[in-house]
Motif scaffolding. Structure first.
Motif, PDB file in Angstrom:
ATOM      1  N   ARG A  34      -4.049  10.141  -0.728  1.00 53.45           N
ATOM      2  CA  ARG A  34      -4.929   9.329   0.416  1.00 53.45           C
ATOM      3  C   ARG A  34      -4.250   7.761   0.430  1.00 53.45           C
ATOM      4  O   ARG A  34      -4.261   7.114  -0.548  1.00 53.45           O
ATOM      5  N   THR A  36      -4.564   3.951   1.963  1.00 50.11           N
ATOM      6  CA  THR A  36      -5.610   2.861   1.617  1.00 50.11           C
ATOM      7  C   THR A  36      -6.790   3.041   2.754  1.00 50.11           C
ATOM      8  O   THR A  36      -8.048   2.478   2.649  1.00 50.11           O
ATOM      9  N   ASP A  37      -6.548   3.811   3.901  1.00 47.84           N
ATOM     10  CA  ASP A  37      -7.380   3.830   4.908  1.00 47.84           C
ATOM     11  C   ASP A  37      -8.144   5.186   4.811  1.00 47.84           C
ATOM     12  O   ASP A  37      -8.957   5.451   5.458  1.00 47.84           O
ATOM     13  N   GLY A  38      -7.921   5.906   3.560  1.00 45.28           N
ATOM     14  CA  GLY A  38      -8.392   7.294   3.679  1.00 45.28           C
ATOM     15  C   GLY A  38      -7.578   8.253   4.331  1.00 45.28           C
ATOM     16  O   GLY A  38      -7.929   9.554   4.102  1.00 45.28           O
ATOM     17  N   GLN A  48      -4.591   4.713  -1.868  1.00 45.20           N
ATOM     18  CA  GLN A  48      -6.155   4.288  -2.847  1.00 45.20           C
ATOM     19  C   GLN A  48      -6.009   4.290  -4.385  1.00 45.20           C
ATOM     20  O   GLN A  48      -6.450   3.455  -4.909  1.00 45.20           O
ATOM     21  N   ASN A  49      -5.239   5.516  -4.928  1.00 42.58           N
ATOM     22  CA  ASN A  49      -5.252   5.501  -6.162  1.00 42.58           C
ATOM     23  C   ASN A  49      -3.773   5.997  -6.672  1.00 42.58           C
ATOM     24  O   ASN A  49      -3.331   6.967  -6.866  1.00 42.58           O
ATOM     25  N   THR A 105      -1.304  -0.684   6.446  1.00 39.50           N
ATOM     26  CA  THR A 105      -1.493  -1.729   5.196  1.00 39.50           C
ATOM     27  C   THR A 105      -1.150  -3.162   6.044  1.00 39.50           C
ATOM     28  O   THR A 105      -1.538  -4.224   5.393  1.00 39.50           O
TER      29      THR A 105
END
Length: 284
Positions: A34, A36-38, A48-49, A105
């Motif tokens: 995913r 950064t905004d999901g 995200q990860n 981003t």
């Protein structure tokens, strides 16, 4: 010849198995990442990860190594490379697009992609080890040229590969970026083999491994404002290709480039016009 036909059929089965059965598994690992905004706009290290991305990358390339090993054992090195490429094409297709990532981003992803390119290079080395380890292709021909001749031919191949990708990658569309990497792999491998006829075929994989790093590195150095260039569609074209695009597309193109070159060499030998230094048994 029954042996040739049997190897041909085994190769077709391995390719189909890689694309239909193993590819979706590799794609599942990467597609689950995913942004950064999901959302789904993520790469192995941009999202995200990053830790999850590292794990997904190892898993996807592990599946590609299995596909490559099966193909290489079934029908030789070229088929093994193609099987790995087909498997990774699912992962590349389901990863994020550069323009969509920047839209989320509002920052340049190039520094992260340089690191990701290094990660992909290491993973490609592992896949290549498995493919060579289980290949039924005959050993690479002995060469008096040594590492210097290999390095020169790969440098020429890398240059031609970069030019080919730059000409094709006009937009960040996934089909275009993976297609550009495919043509780049084909052109790069063929150019390198033509420069040095005894070039071991497996070494051509160094070309996309290098470009997975050099592409974002050159873009970062050349682009004044990556975000603005992305929105204007004026980004340095190699920057559109993500490391996974390079790995998937080039692994599909390299076997075709090697096979085409070897066919040209064999035909030239048949007419008596091949140079004496040509490979007696190129391990493509």
């Amino acid at each position: 010849d029954d042996t040739v036909m049997s190897r041909f059929l085994r190769g077709l089965f391995a390719l189909a198995f890689a694309f239909v059965a193993l590819g979706p598994i590799a794609g599942l690992f990467v597609g689950a990442l995913r942004g950064t905004d999901g959302g789904t706009q993520a790469t192995l290290l941009i999202g995200q990860n990053p830790i999850a991305g590292l794990i997904a990358g190892i898993a996807a390339f592990g599946v590609a190594a299995i596909a490559g090993g099966i193909g290489s054992r079934a029908a030789g090195l070229n088929v093994g490379l193609a099987c790995a490429g087909l498997t990774l094409s699912w992962a590349a297709w389901l990863s994020g697009r550069l323009d969509e990532i920047v839209l989320v981003t509002h920052d340049s992803p190039m520094p992260g992609l340089i690191v990701e390119g290094l990660f992909v290079m290491l993973l490609l080395a592992g896949v290549l080890y498995v493919i060579r380890r289980y290949s039924i292709s005959k050993p690479d021909p002995e060469s008096e040229g040594g590492t210097a001749a290999i390095a020169i031919s790969l440098t020429v191949g890398l240059t031609m590969s970069a030019v080919a990708a730059w000409l094709i990658a006009v937009e960040p569309l996934k089909g275009q970026t993976i297609g550009a990497a495919f043509v780049a792999g084909l052109v790069g491998a063929a150019s390198a083999r033509l420069v040095f006829l005894r070039l071991p075929g497996w070494t051509a994989a160094a070309i996309p491994a290098a470009l997975a790093i050099l592409g974002p590195l050159a873009t970062h150095a050349i682009a004044g404002d990556v975000v603005a260039d992305v929105f204007d569609r004026s980004l340095f074209r190699l920057g559109w290709l993500l490391p996974l695009d390079w790995a998937a597309g080039a692994l599909l193109g390299i076997p075709i480039g090697l096979a085409w070159t070897d066919n040209v060499i064999q035909q030239a030998r048949g007419t008596g016009s091949s140079p004496a230094s040509g490979p007696s048994n190129p391990a493509a």
